[in-house]
Design an enzyme around this catalytic site. Sequence first.
Site, PDB file in Angstrom:
ATOM      1  N   SER A 119      49.936  34.447  76.005  1.00 18.97           N
ATOM      2  CA  SER A 119      50.237  33.320  76.888  1.00 18.97           C
ATOM      3  C   SER A 119      50.823  33.783  78.208  1.00 18.97           C
ATOM      4  CB  SER A 119      51.285  32.422  76.236  1.00 18.97           C
ATOM      5  OG  SER A 119      50.806  31.889  75.042  1.00 18.97           O
ATOM      6  N   HIS A 140      42.432  33.641  77.125  1.00 24.92           N
ATOM      7  CA  HIS A 140      43.554  32.773  76.758  1.00 24.92           C
ATOM      8  C   HIS A 140      43.062  31.370  76.398  1.00 24.92           C
ATOM      9  CE1 HIS A 140      47.441  30.562  78.091  1.00 24.92           C
ATOM     10  NE2 HIS A 140      47.489  30.840  76.802  1.00 24.92           N
ATOM     11  N   GLU A 152      41.336  30.442  79.839  1.00 32.55           N
ATOM     12  CA  GLU A 152      41.669  31.223  81.032  1.00 32.55           C
ATOM     13  C   GLU A 152      41.192  32.649  80.810  1.00 32.55           C
ATOM     14  OE1 GLU A 152      45.737  30.298  83.402  1.00 32.55           O
ATOM     15  OE2 GLU A 152      46.002  30.477  81.267  1.00 32.55           O
ATOM     16  N   ASN A 190      50.438  28.388  82.048  1.00 34.90           N
ATOM     17  CA  ASN A 190      51.824  28.496  81.585  1.00 34.90           C
ATOM     18  C   ASN A 190      52.822  28.766  82.713  1.00 34.90           C
ATOM     19  OD1 ASN A 190      51.334  27.826  78.946  1.00 34.90           O
ATOM     20  ND2 ASN A 190      50.814  29.920  78.371  1.00 34.90           N
TER      21      ASN A 190
HETATM   22  N1  LIG Z   1      51.111  28.163  70.500  1.00 35.40           N
HETATM   23  C1  LIG Z   1      50.397  27.913  71.578  1.00 35.40           C
HETATM   24  O1  LIG Z   1      50.327  26.763  72.046  1.00 35.40           O
HETATM   25  C2  LIG Z   1      49.617  29.026  72.230  1.00 35.40           C
HETATM   26  C3  LIG Z   1      48.629  28.704  73.169  1.00 35.40           C
HETATM   27  C4  LIG Z   1      47.875  29.743  73.752  1.00 35.40           C
HETATM   28  C5  LIG Z   1      48.147  31.062  73.397  1.00 35.40           C
HETATM   29  N2  LIG Z   1      49.126  31.342  72.490  1.00 35.40           N
HETATM   30  C6  LIG Z   1      49.354  32.753  72.134  1.00 35.40           C
HETATM   31  O2  LIG Z   1      48.670  33.027  70.926  1.00 35.40           O
HETATM   32  C7  LIG Z   1      49.370  34.054  70.198  1.00 35.40           C
HETATM   33  C8  LIG Z   1      49.676  33.547  68.792  1.00 35.40           C
HETATM   34  O3  LIG Z   1      50.459  32.377  68.866  1.00 35.40           O
HETATM   35  P1  LIG Z   1      50.500  31.289  67.698  1.00 35.40           P
HETATM   36  O4  LIG Z   1      50.964  30.016  68.324  1.00 35.40           O
HETATM   37  O5  LIG Z   1      49.228  31.327  66.920  1.00 35.40           O
HETATM   38  O6  LIG Z   1      51.691  31.883  66.804  1.00 35.40           O
HETATM   39  P2  LIG Z   1      51.929  31.734  65.216  1.00 35.40           P
HETATM   40  O7  LIG Z   1      53.370  32.014  65.013  1.00 35.40           O
HETATM   41  O8  LIG Z   1      51.343  30.465  64.713  1.00 35.40           O
HETATM   42  O9  LIG Z   1      51.048  32.922  64.613  1.00 35.40           O
HETATM   43  C9  LIG Z   1      51.299  34.271  64.890  1.00 35.40           C
HETATM   44  C10 LIG Z   1      50.666  35.092  63.763  1.00 35.40           C
HETATM   45  O10 LIG Z   1      50.780  36.482  64.099  1.00 35.40           O
HETATM   46  C11 LIG Z   1      50.961  37.165  62.888  1.00 35.40           C
HETATM   47  N3  LIG Z   1      51.466  38.501  63.133  1.00 35.40           N
HETATM   48  C12 LIG Z   1      52.742  38.888  63.413  1.00 35.40           C
HETATM   49  N4  LIG Z   1      52.794  40.234  63.539  1.00 35.40           N
HETATM   50  C13 LIG Z   1      51.535  40.693  63.328  1.00 35.40           C
HETATM   51  C14 LIG Z   1      50.954  41.999  63.291  1.00 35.40           C
HETATM   52  N5  LIG Z   1      51.680  43.086  63.509  1.00 35.40           N
HETATM   53  N6  LIG Z   1      49.643  42.096  63.019  1.00 35.40           N
HETATM   54  C15 LIG Z   1      48.884  40.990  62.793  1.00 35.40           C
HETATM   55  N7  LIG Z   1      49.376  39.738  62.792  1.00 35.40           N
HETATM   56  C16 LIG Z   1      50.689  39.598  63.064  1.00 35.40           C
HETATM   57  C17 LIG Z   1      51.915  36.279  62.096  1.00 35.40           C
HETATM   58  O11 LIG Z   1      51.904  36.604  60.704  1.00 35.40           O
HETATM   59  C18 LIG Z   1      51.352  34.897  62.401  1.00 35.40           C
HETATM   60  O12 LIG Z   1      50.406  34.498  61.445  1.00 35.40           O
HETATM   61  C19 LIG Z   1      50.601  34.399  71.029  1.00 35.40           C
HETATM   62  O13 LIG Z   1      50.324  35.503  71.863  1.00 35.40           O
HETATM   63  C20 LIG Z   1      50.799  33.127  71.857  1.00 35.40           C
HETATM   64  O14 LIG Z   1      51.497  33.353  73.056  1.00 35.40           O
HETATM   65  C21 LIG Z   1      49.849  30.353  71.896  1.00 35.40           C
END
Ligand SMILES: NC(=O)c1ccc[n+]([C@@H]2O[C@H](COP(=O)([O-])OP(=O)(O)OC[C@H]3O[C@@H](n4cnc5c(N)ncnc54)[C@H](O)[C@@H]3O)[C@@H](O)[C@H]2O)c1
Length: 291
Positions: A119, A140, A152, A190
């Site tokens: 993000s 993204h 993005e 963001n």
């Molecule tokens: N939440 C949002 O609205 C959003 C939107 C766009 C992008 N993102 C980005 O997407 C990514 C994930 O966010 P999310 O909301 O899905 O978070 P989340 O907490 O739902 O999921 C994160 C996952 O990563 C896993 N994880 C942690 N360490 C790991 C490792 N070493 N190897 C493999 N997996 C691992 C966790 O077990 C978990 O299942 C982040 O970079 C976040 O910034 C989030």
Amino acid sequence: MQIKKVGVIGAGQMGNGIAHVCALAGYDVGLYDVSKERIEAGLATINGNLARRVRSGKLSEAERDATLSRIKAVPAYEGFGDYDLVIESAVEDEQVKRKIYQALCPHLKPECLVGSNTSSISITRLAAATDRPEKFMGIHFMNPVPVMELVELIRGIATDEATFSVAKEFASSLKKTIAVSEDFPAFIVNRILLPMINEAIYTLYEGVGGVEAIDTAMKLGARHPMGPLELADFIGLDTCLSVMQVLHDGLADSKYRPCPLLVKYVEAGWLGRKTNRGFYDYRGETPIPTR
Ligand SMILES: NC(=O)c1ccc[n+]([C@@H]2O[C@H](COP(=O)([O-])OP(=O)(O)OC[C@H]3O[C@@H](n4cnc5c(N)ncnc54)[C@H](O)[C@@H]3O)[C@@H](O)[C@H]2O)c1
């Protein structure tokens, strides 16, 4: 280069959404997470989301079955050896992401592209932690991935044109609209959205309004589909805090200082919907404001 097999690292809310849209578009998808339970939960979420589309008549049962048959769990990085693109969507933590690339890259074929769904974190810096910065990009997605139209695309300093054009074609094949952003902290969406959410949390912290007043004000007064605090819970407060820290560190401007109340909620483990408690408590039938 033609993309046929897409790997997804991280099976959380974004990772399972990315796997869902890729499989629906006809790609073979491999889903990996550090936690086996999270892979199972991710697959169950995809199942439930596709079932809802079948019920609402947007997808046939045959399409649902074909989509599900294209997604498999990949238990270890060795399993990504014949993949064409791997998208990392693990937690928003630069050190975790760097370690993933270091463990993953030796198992990938040389022409495999790597994307990050970060993000906010510098694509140039993340690319430098891989063995293929010219084949690395920010891809993204928005939350929830199956619903939101935007992707993005962010090039790092070393990303080559071939990688960028394959990524563009790939995002279009998922029926997404592309916005290209330069590699600056938190990119476009963001950079604008998270300071607004952080300001809403300051508004709460300073007692200007309660949770419900702030969300109602922005829904009815600014025509936002969700209130900023509701949206923060939906994104995940840990992710919100990480993005604000990246903005604060990267742009060195005090206007991006994360609100101490956001820090406190994250320290309490109140991360929003994913832990059932954030600015609202989701454990009952209807969400109840926590302040
Ligand atoms: N939440 C949002 O609205 C959003 C939107 C766009 C992008 N993102 C980005 O997407 C990514 C994930 O966010 P999310 O909301 O899905 O978070 P989340 O907490 O739902 O999921 C994160 C996952 O990563 C896993 N994880 C942690 N360490 C790991 C490792 N070493 N190897 C493999 N997996 C691992 C966790 O077990 C978990 O299942 C982040 O970079 C976040 O910034 C989030």
